[in-house]
Design a protein around this motif. Structure first.
Motif, PDB file in Angstrom:
ATOM      1  N   ASN A   1      69.069  80.280  36.951  1.00 44.33           N
ATOM      2  CA  ASN A   1      69.981  79.291  37.530  1.00 44.33           C
ATOM      3  C   ASN A   1      69.431  78.730  38.823  1.00 44.33           C
ATOM      4  O   ASN A   1      69.482  77.514  39.078  1.00 44.33           O
ATOM      5  CB  ASN A   1      71.348  79.955  37.763  1.00 44.33           C
TER       6      ASN A   1
ATOM      7  N   ASN B   1      68.308  74.843  39.359  1.00 43.14           N
ATOM      8  CA  ASN B   1      68.917  74.039  40.431  1.00 43.14           C
ATOM      9  C   ASN B   1      67.857  73.471  41.364  1.00 43.14           C
ATOM     10  O   ASN B   1      67.959  72.320  41.815  1.00 43.14           O
ATOM     11  CB  ASN B   1      69.911  74.888  41.229  1.00 43.14           C
TER      12      ASN B   1
ATOM     13  N   CYS C   1      71.481  79.979  31.693  1.00 41.75           N
ATOM     14  CA  CYS C   1      71.658  79.192  32.917  1.00 41.75           C
ATOM     15  C   CYS C   1      72.846  79.670  33.748  1.00 41.75           C
ATOM     16  O   CYS C   1      72.808  79.627  34.979  1.00 41.75           O
ATOM     17  CB  CYS C   1      71.830  77.715  32.571  1.00 41.75           C
ATOM     18  N   PHE C   2      73.917  80.124  33.086  1.00 39.50           N
ATOM     19  CA  PHE C   2      75.119  80.494  33.824  1.00 39.50           C
ATOM     20  C   PHE C   2      75.170  81.977  34.179  1.00 39.50           C
ATOM     21  O   PHE C   2      75.779  82.349  35.176  1.00 39.50           O
ATOM     22  CB  PHE C   2      76.373  80.119  33.016  1.00 39.50           C
TER      23      PHE C   2
END
Length: 322
Positions: free
Chosen positions: A301, A305, A294-295
């Motif tokens: 990501n 979002n 995710c990061f």
């Protein structure tokens, strides 16, 4: 030969951490439970993303999808029993269940090692052979490679299951570990298991060092190819496509290699430290992988979002009629 007056063990006792004070049992159980839930939920979210989002249905994400399934499988096999031991004092496990857990623990570890090799292969072809990449790494080929990784891992670990089912256990029956693994189980056998340990260790080294050798080879060529790019910005953009996989590979292999090198050098750990190190390199990668996805991966990501904003928008638009 097994003596007739010996009693065959029907169940093992899972000791866990032998030096742990009983007053900390609840805390350790809660910690294991948190790790388990986070691992399963985080990787399940990734599985849903890969299945539902059309933009993520690419060879690279197909390999990540396979890794997420393997992480869920390993945690589900390894953790529930030790959680029950510390939370409900349920420390006994039947011999057949222990052998099956041993088989599956080593199976999912082997699957993960092979999948990480596929990740390195994907990045090697994408960066070193970009023109041939769309032909060499299609979704169909990726699916075939993933199936091969899962099936070949089963064959690699079939020996442990067969030999374990044929090995007599007459006592003691205390496994000083948080789950059944090959070293801990075979140590309790009534007969000499030198041959079984040698073959099992050799297979484990092939499953670990074989993929690791290919990974080192692939990323060596990747680094050489990236350094040939004249622009520093282009170098960084090219190498950043590997950053997620490098993090995952490093977290999986570096602690394992450190423990194995320590064993070869004759470094002896007290049981609690040894168990903690094994749990760290076994459970930490599946736990941290979803966060790295995710990061570190911009595409995942962005999709995540978008889903969160869509969910919040749906919640705000929902009104209760008066």
């Amino acid at each position: 030969m097994l003596q007739e007056n010996w009693t065959t063990v029907k169940e093992f006792i899972l000791v866990g951490f032998p030096g742990l004070n009983p007053k900390y049992y609840g805390l350790v159980a809660a910690l294991f439970f948190l790790v388990y839930v986070t691992t399963v939920v985080g990787n399940s979210i990734l599985v849903v993303l890969f299945v539902k989002e059309h933009s993520l249905q690419k060879p690279m994400y197909g390999i990540m999808f396979s890794l997420a399934l393997s992480d869920i499988g390993f945690s589900t096999v390894a953790l529930p029993k030790i959680i029950a031991k510390y939370w409900f004092d349920d420390e006994t496990i039947p011999v057949y269940a222990c052998l099956m857990q041993m088989k599956l623990v080593h199976y999912f570890a082997t699957v993960t090692s092979f999948i990480l090799m596929l990740m390195a292969l994907d990045r090697y072809l994408a960066i070193c052979n970009p023109l041939r990449y769309p032909v060499l790494m299609t979704n169909r080929i990726t699916l075939a490679l993933n199936i091969f990784a899962w099936v070949s891992s089963f064959m690699f670990n079939l020996f442990n299951l067969i030999e374990g089912s044929r090995t007599p256990f007459c006592g003691p029956n205390r496994i000083v570990q948080c789950y059944c693994d090959q070293a801990s189980v075979f140590k309790l056998s009534c007969v000499t298991t030198t041959y079984q340990n040698l073959v099992a260790f050799s297979l484990a080294m092939v499953a670990l060092l074989g993929p690791l050798t290919f990974i080192v080879y692939s990323y060596t060529h990747i680094i050489v190819s990236v350094m040939k790019v004249t622009s520093m910005g282009s170098r960084w953009r090219t190498f950043s496509t590997c950053s997620t996989q490098l993090c995952i590979i490093g977290i999986y292999y570096l602690p394992r290699c450190g423990v194995y090198v320590s064993n070869l050098l004759g470094v002896v750990f007290v049981p609690d430290i040894r168990i903690a190190l094994i749990l760290f390199y076994s459970l930490f990668p599946p736990f941290i992988n979803p966060f790295i996805y995710c990061f570190r991966n911009k595409e995942i990501n962005h999709v995540l979002n978008h889903w969160v904003k869509k969910f919040r928008g749906g919640v705000k638009s929902f009104t209760i009629p008066t």
